[in-house]
Design a protein around this motif. Structure first.
Motif, short mmCIF file in Angstrom:
data_model
loop_
_atom_site.label_atom_id
_atom_site.label_comp_id
_atom_site.label_asym_id
_atom_site.label_seq_id
_atom_site.Cartn_x
_atom_site.Cartn_y
_atom_site.Cartn_z
N LEU A 76 47.71 42.56 42.76
CA LEU A 76 48.42 41.76 44.04
C LEU A 76 48.35 42.76 45.28
CD1 LEU A 76 49.32 38.92 44.92
CD2 LEU A 76 51.37 39.97 44.59
N LEU A 77 48.86 43.90 45.61
CA LEU A 77 48.96 44.64 46.56
C LEU A 77 47.46 45.03 47.17
CD1 LEU A 77 52.36 46.57 46.47
CD2 LEU A 77 52.07 44.62 47.43
N THR A 78 46.31 45.61 46.14
CA THR A 78 45.18 46.09 46.32
C THR A 78 44.06 45.11 46.76
OG1 THR A 78 44.87 46.55 44.54
CG2 THR A 78 46.19 48.17 45.64
N GLU A 79 44.16 43.57 45.62
CA GLU A 79 43.51 43.29 46.49
C GLU A 79 43.08 41.56 46.00
OE1 GLU A 79 40.18 43.33 43.38
OE2 GLU A 79 40.87 45.31 42.74
N GLY A 80 45.02 40.80 46.53
CA GLY A 80 44.95 39.87 46.62
C GLY A 80 45.18 39.13 45.18
N ARG A 81 46.23 37.97 45.55
CA ARG A 81 47.04 37.37 44.38
C ARG A 81 45.62 36.36 43.40
NH1 ARG A 81 48.54 31.62 43.21
NH2 ARG A 81 50.88 31.44 42.15
N GLY A 82 44.92 36.49 44.11
CA GLY A 82 43.73 35.65 43.46
C GLY A 82 42.78 37.04 42.40
N ALA A 83 43.10 38.03 42.71
CA ALA A 83 42.39 39.47 41.52
C ALA A 83 43.34 39.27 40.31
CB ALA A 83 42.30 40.38 42.33
N VAL A 84 44.99 38.99 40.34
CA VAL A 84 45.33 38.38 39.03
C VAL A 84 45.30 37.99 37.54
CG1 VAL A 84 47.65 39.06 38.38
CG2 VAL A 84 48.01 39.60 41.56
N LYS A 85 44.55 38.54 37.31
CA LYS A 85 43.91 37.64 36.16
C LYS A 85 44.82 37.61 34.38
CE LYS A 85 40.60 35.31 39.05
NZ LYS A 85 41.10 34.06 38.94
N ILE A 86 44.79 37.63 33.48
CA ILE A 86 45.51 37.61 32.41
C ILE A 86 43.88 38.36 32.17
CG2 ILE A 86 46.13 37.00 29.91
CD1 ILE A 86 47.79 34.81 31.14
N SER A 87 43.19 38.38 31.80
CA SER A 87 42.34 38.75 31.52
C SER A 87 41.55 40.10 31.74
CB SER A 87 40.49 38.22 31.35
OG SER A 87 40.15 37.37 32.68
N ARG A 88 41.86 40.60 33.18
CA ARG A 88 41.92 41.84 33.82
C ARG A 88 42.34 42.80 33.24
NH1 ARG A 88 40.69 42.37 40.16
NH2 ARG A 88 39.94 44.46 40.09
N LEU A 89 44.17 42.02 33.07
CA LEU A 89 45.00 42.93 32.91
C LEU A 89 44.78 43.71 31.56
CD1 LEU A 89 48.00 41.40 34.58
CD2 LEU A 89 47.38 43.20 35.37
N CYS A 90 44.37 42.11 30.57
CA CYS A 90 44.72 42.74 29.18
C CYS A 90 43.55 44.01 29.38
CB CYS A 90 43.68 41.76 28.19
SG CYS A 90 45.16 40.40 27.96
N ALA A 91 41.67 43.76 30.31
CA ALA A 91 41.12 44.89 30.36
C ALA A 91 41.86 46.13 30.82
CB ALA A 91 39.65 44.19 30.58
N HIS A 92 42.35 45.80 31.76
CA HIS A 92 42.78 46.95 32.04
C HIS A 92 43.44 47.88 30.91
CE1 HIS A 92 45.43 50.11 35.08
NE2 HIS A 92 46.13 49.51 33.85
N PHE A 93 44.61 46.93 30.29
CA PHE A 93 45.76 47.86 28.71
C PHE A 93 45.52 48.42 27.81
CE2 PHE A 93 49.16 45.91 32.13
CZ PHE A 93 49.48 47.52 31.96
N GLY A 94 43.51 47.30 27.24
CA GLY A 94 42.57 47.76 26.34
C GLY A 94 43.79 46.73 25.19
N VAL A 95 43.78 45.57 25.99
CA VAL A 95 44.33 44.34 24.80
C VAL A 95 44.08 43.59 24.59
CG1 VAL A 95 46.74 45.97 24.89
CG2 VAL A 95 46.68 43.94 26.01
N THR A 96 44.62 42.59 23.63
CA THR A 96 44.14 41.53 23.24
C THR A 96 44.94 40.82 24.35
OG1 THR A 96 45.37 41.13 21.21
CG2 THR A 96 43.37 41.59 21.04
N LYS A 97 44.61 39.03 24.53
CA LYS A 97 45.38 38.47 25.10
C LYS A 97 47.26 38.27 23.96
CE LYS A 97 42.85 35.90 27.98
NZ LYS A 97 41.87 34.48 28.23
N GLY A 98 47.26 37.66 22.81
CA GLY A 98 48.29 38.64 22.08
C GLY A 98 49.66 38.92 21.89
N SER A 99 48.74 40.52 23.67
CA SER A 99 49.92 40.94 23.59
C SER A 99 50.63 41.28 24.95
CB SER A 99 49.14 42.61 23.76
OG SER A 99 50.10 43.50 24.72
N PHE A 100 49.66 39.87 26.01
CA PHE A 100 50.33 39.12 27.36
C PHE A 100 50.96 38.30 26.77
CE2 PHE A 100 50.59 35.71 30.38
CZ PHE A 100 50.58 36.59 31.34
#
Length: 196
Positions: free
Chosen positions: A32-56
Motif C-alpha cells: 500500500l505504501l509503495t504502490e498504492g491501494r490498487g496493488a494490494v491483491k490476495i494473489s500477489r501476497l500469496c506469491a510473495h509468501f509462496g503459499v496458496t490462497k487457503g493460507s490467506f
C-alpha cells in the motif's frame, strides 16, 4: 511506479514456521505504501509468501478483513514510533518543529500518506483514523508553539499553517516544486518569530 520496481513478488527470506495475520498485514501495508491501494491483491501476497490462497483465508474472512488489519497496523502505536511522533514529542520545541517540518520532503513518507488518504476517501473507518492522526499531529505542533510561549490562539494559528501546508503538500507535490529543507526551515523561522 511499476509493479516490480519497489516491491518484489518473491519472499525476501525463506519462510520458517506459520504465517500470522500480522505477516499478511505488514506485507499488505508495505505494498500500500509503495504502490498504492490498487496493488494490494490476495494473489500477489500469496506469491510473495509462496503459499496458496487457503493460507490467506485461514487468517482472513475476505479482502476487506485484510484491509481492516492493514488500517489497524498503519494507525498503531508502533507506526507512530516509525513515523517518529513518539521521539519528536520528547524533543525541545524548536527541534520538534524543525524535525516535523523536514519530514515534508521525505518522498516515501508522502507516497504512503497519499495512498492512505486516497483510501480514506472511500472508507469511513480509515477516514476517521486519518482524522485522529491529523489531530494528533496538530496537537504535537500546537504544543510546541505553546512551549515557545505563544498564546493559545497564536499557537493554534501557527500549528494550523504548518499542518495544512503538510496536507497540501501530499496532494500538490506532483505538480509543484518540492521545497528544500532550508526553505522549510525559513518558513518555520517566520512562524516562530515573535513580533512583541
Amino acid at each position: 511506479m511499476t509493479q516490480g520496481s519497489a516491491w518484489s513478488a518473491r519472499p525476501t527470506a525463506p519462510r520458517t514456521g506459520r504465517l500470522a495475520a500480522e505477516d499478511w498485514a505488514r506485507a499488505g501495508l508495505d505494498l500500500l505504501l509503495t504502490e498504492g491501494r490498487g496493488a494490494v491483491k490476495i494473489s500477489r501476497l500469496c506469491a510473495h509468501f509462496g503459499v496458496t490462497k487457503g493460507s490467506f483465508y485461514w487468517h482472513f474472512a475476505d479482502f476487506d478483513a485484510l484491509m481492516a488489519a492493514i488500517a489497524r497496523l498503519y494507525f498503531s502505536q508502533e507506526m507512530d514510533a516509525a513515523r517518529g511522533l513518539v521521539t519528536v514529542e520528547e524533543m525541545p520545541p524548536v527541534q520538534r518543529l524543525e524535525t516535523m517540518s523536514a519530514m515534508l520532503v521525505e518522498s516515501r513518507a508522502w507516497e504512503g500518506e497519499a495512498a492512505i488518504r486516497e483510501w480514506a476517501r472511500a472508507d469511513e473507518t480509515v477516514a476517521a483514523a486519518v482524522g485522529d492522526l491529523d489531530r494528533r499531529i496538530l496537537g504535537v505542533v500546537h504544543d510546541a508553539f505553546v512551549d515557545l510561549g505563544f498564546s493559545e490562539r497564536d499557537a493554534r494559528i501557527r500549528a494550523g499553517v504548518l499542518v495544512y501546508a503538510g496536507i497540501g503538500f501530499v496532494y500538490g507535490r506532483s505538480a509543484l516544486p518540492i521545497p528544500s529543507v532550508e526553505e522549510i526551515h525559513d518558513v518555520l523561522a517566520l512562524l516562530v518569530r515573535r513580533d512583541d
